[in-house]
Design a protein around this motif. Structure first.
Motif, PDB file in Angstrom:
ATOM      1  N   HIS A  62       0.847  -1.199   0.000  1.00 55.21           N
ATOM      2  CA  HIS A  62       0.000   0.000   0.000  1.00 55.21           C
ATOM      3  C   HIS A  62       0.875   1.239   0.000  1.00 55.21           C
ATOM      4  O   HIS A  62       2.099   1.148   0.147  1.00 55.21           O
ATOM      5  CB  HIS A  62      -0.978  -0.019   1.174  1.00 55.21           C
ATOM      6  N   GLU A 120      -3.442  -3.301  -8.080  1.00 57.42           N
ATOM      7  CA  GLU A 120      -4.848  -3.187  -7.732  1.00 57.42           C
ATOM      8  C   GLU A 120      -5.762  -3.431  -8.935  1.00 57.42           C
ATOM      9  O   GLU A 120      -6.983  -3.244  -8.845  1.00 57.42           O
ATOM     10  CB  GLU A 120      -5.106  -1.824  -7.109  1.00 57.42           C
ATOM     11  N   PRO A 137      -7.310  -8.369  -1.349  1.00 61.22           N
ATOM     12  CA  PRO A 137      -7.596  -7.054  -0.768  1.00 61.22           C
ATOM     13  C   PRO A 137      -7.774  -7.138   0.744  1.00 61.22           C
ATOM     14  O   PRO A 137      -8.429  -8.057   1.252  1.00 61.22           O
ATOM     15  CB  PRO A 137      -8.908  -6.629  -1.443  1.00 61.22           C
ATOM     16  N   SER A 143      -6.307   1.587   0.319  1.00 62.61           N
ATOM     17  CA  SER A 143      -6.318   0.304  -0.369  1.00 62.61           C
ATOM     18  C   SER A 143      -5.018  -0.450  -0.070  1.00 62.61           C
ATOM     19  O   SER A 143      -3.927   0.116  -0.168  1.00 62.61           O
ATOM     20  CB  SER A 143      -6.464   0.582  -1.869  1.00 62.61           C
ATOM     21  N   ARG A 145      -3.007  -4.589   0.050  1.00 59.10           N
ATOM     22  CA  ARG A 145      -3.048  -5.969  -0.426  1.00 59.10           C
ATOM     23  C   ARG A 145      -2.163  -6.887   0.415  1.00 59.10           C
ATOM     24  O   ARG A 145      -1.162  -6.449   0.970  1.00 59.10           O
ATOM     25  CB  ARG A 145      -2.526  -6.054  -1.876  1.00 59.10           C
TER      26      ARG A 145
END
Lengths: 323, 323
Positions: A62, A120, A137, A143, A145
């Motif tokens: 991120h 993403e 996710p 956002s 991962r």
């Protein structure tokens, strides 16, 4: 498959712990991957056997600075060393913008091609000859991962009984079948490698998660996974006091998840900078360890900077010496 | 006035030397300034007594990454610590663009006001209560500056003979005159501080130069300067082999300039990462030292990471202990 922790502190560095960075070695001598790249990652690497010249790809979970601010220095240092091999950067799109701004506003350029891959993108998938990588996710302020690394191209064993029964004699055809090729034999028959070889072991599979306050999101991805590396920023008590805003996990949360998912090996990292390892310090990292141990019955490890772990072909996971 | 070197390596860090950063303390307890901010500067600061909470201003000599890539981490760490005092950033304009991109693309924000000052503006001048700062353009691959730091608000001594001769009696008026104020006396007369006080010593004045292949550009600025801190990236022999492109100085070049300019104290820094300090290493930093010593007859110092130097009110410059 070997892991070297380059930083285990959340948010800011401490005297003894850097911000996040993890080296994953696999697929060849000196062949390695970097997951996250906080400021000072290139400095930490100087104390390991990893060189930016053999780095295959960088994965960024991120966009937060403690996971990204080391990128401009690491990339331009690779350039100053004369790297020419392309380098993959698997990351959220703003990371690309940040790097372009850093390079463009510092009169820098790269001597190698930086191949950006959007981590993403829907149906994200990345692979090279050694690893395949998918993303899960997570739940964080931005956002974020987890990356799932699965070993590829496992060694094949010849099924000698069947080769002999079908009259395929030892020779170059055996070697090519073992390398995974289908072979046209001298008599014109096609010998398929899947018919005459087998893979005798399971692939090594590990999850390296970014910042996340819902470990359960990893449940489906845990099938066949031997190791989960996950943040445990606080104990539950500190987490309750801090409140939900930072969106991090407590040791108890991660431990409950790992126990329920049947994860055999759990490595905790990304500890709040308040936690210390020296015996007299308060708060001591032991608080995080005992909280997790009270819940999780698998093999638990608390990562330290420069700690190394090995996951063997036998799927046994071991802490090796500190550097 | 105290100097702490936070990094002395050119271009890339080494195991024992970071890229450029220099802390200058002056003007109050813990009151300090930062000149250049390579990656890892915030890490180095953790090993000093300097806190980003008391940092007054940052001066950036030029845009190259080994002088700037530590800014995003240092600024966001100050923010995470809860700094609210405004911070001056004196730098070329692209540095502002870089920082804005770093903050904007990492979901960061600053808890304090960053007051940008263009170091390359015509007639650049900056001051606070303790220091006045001017800039001298240098010769490098990109626009680069030396900063000239001059002490302000030197302590005043009362001229007692004259106070007594004019019938101004000891009391609060004396204190205000000594603080630099003009005072209206009880009998209505105006007593000017310049008439009744004097400054008994010369101001401390130092030059901290950025990367530069023409030290002579500093000649005019050297009047009244006690200390010059300048790069000496190579010996002359290595410089000749590397060629003119990097636009750095050799030890011989800087030494010739300092000798001609009559600089009393010269500190060399920004050594190519090939140079090492440990006794058995090759090339050893001693080569740079002996080259400079053969030419310059003033007090010569080769900076090491965490080396501290003090410039006293008596204008005597001293190396103090390593941290």
């Amino acid at each position: 498959m070997e892991f070297t922790f380059l930083g285990t502190s959340a948010g800011t560095p401490t005297k003894s712990r850097n911000v996040t960075g993890l080296a994953l070695s696999h697929g060849g001598p000196k062949h390695w991957y970097l997951i996250d790249c906080g400021e000072g990652t290139q400095h930490q690497l100087l104390r390991t056997h990893h060189s930016v010249m053999q780095l295959q790809a960088i994965f960024i979970t991120h966009i937060h600075g403690d996971h990204t601010f080391g990128l401009p220095g690491l990339l331009t240092s690779a350039s100053m060393l004369g790297r020419t091999a392309p380098l993959y950067l698997v990351a959220p799109r703003p990371v690309k913008t940040f790097i372009e701004a850093a390079i463009g506003n510092s009169d820098s350029s790269l001597s190698f091609e930086l191949r950006f891959v959007d981590s993403e993108a829907e149906n994200f998938y990345w692979e090279d000859d050694s690893l395949s990588v998918t993303a899960v996710p997570l739940s964080h302020r931005v956002s974020c991962r987890a990356f799932v690394f699965t070993e590829k191209n496992l060694e094949r064993q010849l099924v000698r009984d069947r080769l002999e029964a079908d009259g395929i004699e030892a020779g170059p055809a055996w070697g090519r079948l073992q390398q995974g090729d289908d072979v046209v034999l001298q008599d014109g028959r096609l010998a398929r490698c899947d018919d005459y070889t087998r893979i005798a072991r399971k692939p090594r599979k590990v999850i390296v998660a970014g910042d996340n306050d819902q470990p359960d999101l990893l449940l489906a991805a845990c099938t066949g996974v031997q190791v989960v590396i996950h943040e445990a920023t606080y104990t539950q008590e500190v987490s309750d006091r801090v409140g939900p805003w930072p969106q991090h996990s407590s040791a108890a949360q991660v431990a409950r998840f790992a126990e329920a998912a049947g994860v055999p090996n759990l490595v905790l990292t990304h500890f709040s900078s308040r936690y210390q390892f020296n015996p007299d310090a308060y708060p001591h990292i032991g608080e995080i360890e005992s909280e997790a141990k009270g819940i999780y019955r698998g093999n638990l490890y608390l990562a330290r900077d420069f700690a190394r772990y090995t996951l063997g072909k036998d799927l046994i996971f071991n802490a090796t010496e500190h550097l």
